[in-house]
Design a protein around this motif. Structure first.
Motif, PDB file in Angstrom:
ATOM      1  N   PRO A 102      -9.939 -12.031  -8.637  1.00 35.82           N
ATOM      2  CA  PRO A 102     -11.190 -11.321  -8.866  1.00 35.82           C
ATOM      3  C   PRO A 102     -10.955 -10.026  -9.636  1.00 35.82           C
ATOM      4  O   PRO A 102      -9.955  -9.343  -9.439  1.00 35.82           O
ATOM      5  CB  PRO A 102     -11.714 -11.016  -7.463  1.00 35.82           C
ATOM      6  CG  PRO A 102     -10.908 -11.848  -6.533  1.00 35.82           C
ATOM      7  CD  PRO A 102      -9.655 -12.216  -7.232  1.00 35.82           C
ATOM      8  N   ALA A 103     -11.895  -9.695 -10.497  1.00 35.55           N
ATOM      9  CA  ALA A 103     -11.772  -8.497 -11.320  1.00 35.55           C
ATOM     10  C   ALA A 103     -11.844  -7.222 -10.484  1.00 35.55           C
ATOM     11  O   ALA A 103     -11.328  -6.191 -10.887  1.00 35.55           O
ATOM     12  CB  ALA A 103     -12.869  -8.486 -12.379  1.00 35.55           C
ATOM     13  N   ASP A 104     -12.461  -7.268  -9.310  1.00 32.88           N
ATOM     14  CA  ASP A 104     -12.610  -6.064  -8.506  1.00 32.88           C
ATOM     15  C   ASP A 104     -11.483  -5.882  -7.480  1.00 32.88           C
ATOM     16  O   ASP A 104     -11.567  -5.038  -6.613  1.00 32.88           O
ATOM     17  CB  ASP A 104     -13.967  -6.057  -7.798  1.00 32.88           C
ATOM     18  CG  ASP A 104     -14.133  -7.261  -6.871  1.00 32.88           C
ATOM     19  OD1 ASP A 104     -13.378  -8.236  -7.020  1.00 32.88           O
ATOM     20  OD2 ASP A 104     -15.032  -7.215  -6.018  1.00 32.88           O
ATOM     21  N   LEU A 105     -10.408  -6.632  -7.593  1.00 32.02           N
ATOM     22  CA  LEU A 105      -9.280  -6.505  -6.673  1.00 32.02           C
ATOM     23  C   LEU A 105      -8.413  -5.341  -7.120  1.00 32.02           C
ATOM     24  O   LEU A 105      -7.843  -5.360  -8.201  1.00 32.02           O
ATOM     25  CB  LEU A 105      -8.453  -7.797  -6.627  1.00 32.02           C
ATOM     26  CG  LEU A 105      -7.282  -7.776  -5.655  1.00 32.02           C
ATOM     27  CD1 LEU A 105      -7.772  -7.653  -4.210  1.00 32.02           C
ATOM     28  CD2 LEU A 105      -6.439  -9.030  -5.814  1.00 32.02           C
ATOM     29  N   THR A 106      -8.333  -4.335  -6.294  1.00 34.96           N
ATOM     30  CA  THR A 106      -7.518  -3.164  -6.590  1.00 34.96           C
ATOM     31  C   THR A 106      -6.253  -3.201  -5.746  1.00 34.96           C
ATOM     32  O   THR A 106      -6.114  -4.038  -4.846  1.00 34.96           O
ATOM     33  CB  THR A 106      -8.296  -1.875  -6.264  1.00 34.96           C
ATOM     34  OG1 THR A 106      -8.563  -1.852  -4.869  1.00 34.96           O
ATOM     35  CG2 THR A 106      -9.582  -1.782  -7.061  1.00 34.96           C
TER      36      THR A 106
ATOM     37  N   GLU B  94      -7.101  -2.767  -2.108  1.00 34.58           N
ATOM     38  CA  GLU B  94      -7.701  -3.976  -1.535  1.00 34.58           C
ATOM     39  C   GLU B  94      -6.642  -5.054  -1.337  1.00 34.58           C
ATOM     40  O   GLU B  94      -6.643  -5.754  -0.325  1.00 34.58           O
ATOM     41  CB  GLU B  94      -8.827  -4.492  -2.440  1.00 34.58           C
ATOM     42  CG  GLU B  94      -9.539  -5.702  -1.900  1.00 34.58           C
ATOM     43  CD  GLU B  94     -10.225  -5.493  -0.556  1.00 34.58           C
ATOM     44  OE1 GLU B  94     -10.505  -6.513   0.106  1.00 34.58           O
ATOM     45  OE2 GLU B  94     -10.472  -4.352  -0.142  1.00 34.58           O
TER      46      GLU B  94
ATOM     47  N   THR C  99     -11.313   3.009 -14.447  1.00 31.19           N
ATOM     48  CA  THR C  99     -11.232   1.688 -13.823  1.00 31.19           C
ATOM     49  C   THR C  99     -10.031   0.907 -14.338  1.00 31.19           C
ATOM     50  O   THR C  99      -9.505   0.050 -13.628  1.00 31.19           O
ATOM     51  CB  THR C  99     -12.517   0.868 -14.055  1.00 31.19           C
ATOM     52  OG1 THR C  99     -12.726   0.734 -15.465  1.00 31.19           O
ATOM     53  CG2 THR C  99     -13.703   1.541 -13.411  1.00 31.19           C
TER      54      THR C  99
ATOM     55  N   THR D 265      -7.209   1.085 -11.942  1.00 30.82           N
ATOM     56  CA  THR D 265      -7.397   0.475 -10.633  1.00 30.82           C
ATOM     57  C   THR D 265      -7.405  -1.048 -10.691  1.00 30.82           C
ATOM     58  O   THR D 265      -7.642  -1.697  -9.687  1.00 30.82           O
ATOM     59  CB  THR D 265      -8.717   0.955  -9.985  1.00 30.82           C
ATOM     60  OG1 THR D 265      -9.805   0.545 -10.809  1.00 30.82           O
ATOM     61  CG2 THR D 265      -8.714   2.442  -9.776  1.00 30.82           C
ATOM     62  N   GLN D 266      -7.150  -1.603 -11.835  1.00 36.58           N
ATOM     63  CA  GLN D 266      -7.220  -3.053 -12.000  1.00 36.58           C
ATOM     64  C   GLN D 266      -5.907  -3.757 -11.738  1.00 36.58           C
ATOM     65  O   GLN D 266      -5.605  -4.773 -12.299  1.00 36.58           O
ATOM     66  CB  GLN D 266      -7.728  -3.406 -13.399  1.00 36.58           C
ATOM     67  CG  GLN D 266      -9.136  -2.973 -13.641  1.00 36.58           C
ATOM     68  CD  GLN D 266     -10.084  -3.561 -12.620  1.00 36.58           C
ATOM     69  OE1 GLN D 266     -10.054  -4.756 -12.350  1.00 36.58           O
ATOM     70  NE2 GLN D 266     -10.922  -2.740 -12.030  1.00 36.58           N
TER      71      GLN D 266
END
Length: 124
Positions: free
Chosen positions: A2-6, A9, A119, A122-123
């Motif tokens: 997923p693109a929002d996985l940091t 996370e 961002t 954080t990717q």
């Protein structure tokens, strides 16, 4: 992925997985022990009914049930061992993620320079 996985996370999810595996491993261990005890008890029952001169088919079926239960116990023990290994791997993965990426995360968090698009950092 997923693109929002940091990074944070990822570490949180791996830590949660490790906890779940440790908890489930304890449950598998208890199940395997209970199954092993039941298999032994069923084997003793087969011996007892044999001493009572019960028909041979009943004795054979009871011994077969004990054998199957012993196999289930061994499978549960193997599963517990695999779950335990998976838990160790998850813990090692969390440690490695921290070792490899915490410095980057700390630099991003403490950076005094405002970025136009933070961002990208954080990717991970």
């Amino acid at each position: 992925m997923p693109a929002d996985l940091t990074h944070r996370e990822l570490v949180r999810q791996v830590r949660e997985l490790s906890r779940e595996l440790r908890r489930d491993t304890a449950a598998f261990r208890a199940l395997a022990k209970a199954q092993q005890q039941e298999a032994q008890e069923t084997g003793r029952i087969a011996d007892q009914i044999a001493a009572l001169h019960v028909d041979s088919a009943t004795i054979a079926e009871t011994r077969e049930v004990a054998r199957i239960m012993q196999g289930l116990s061994q499978a549960a023990i193997a599963y517990e061992s695999a779950a335990e290994e998976a838990g160790r791997s998850a813990a090692a993965t969390e440690t490695q993620a921290r070792t490899d990426h915490d410095g980057i995360q700390q630099a991003v968090d403490s950076s005094p320079v405002p970025m136009a698009d933070r961002t990208w950092y954080t990717q991970e």
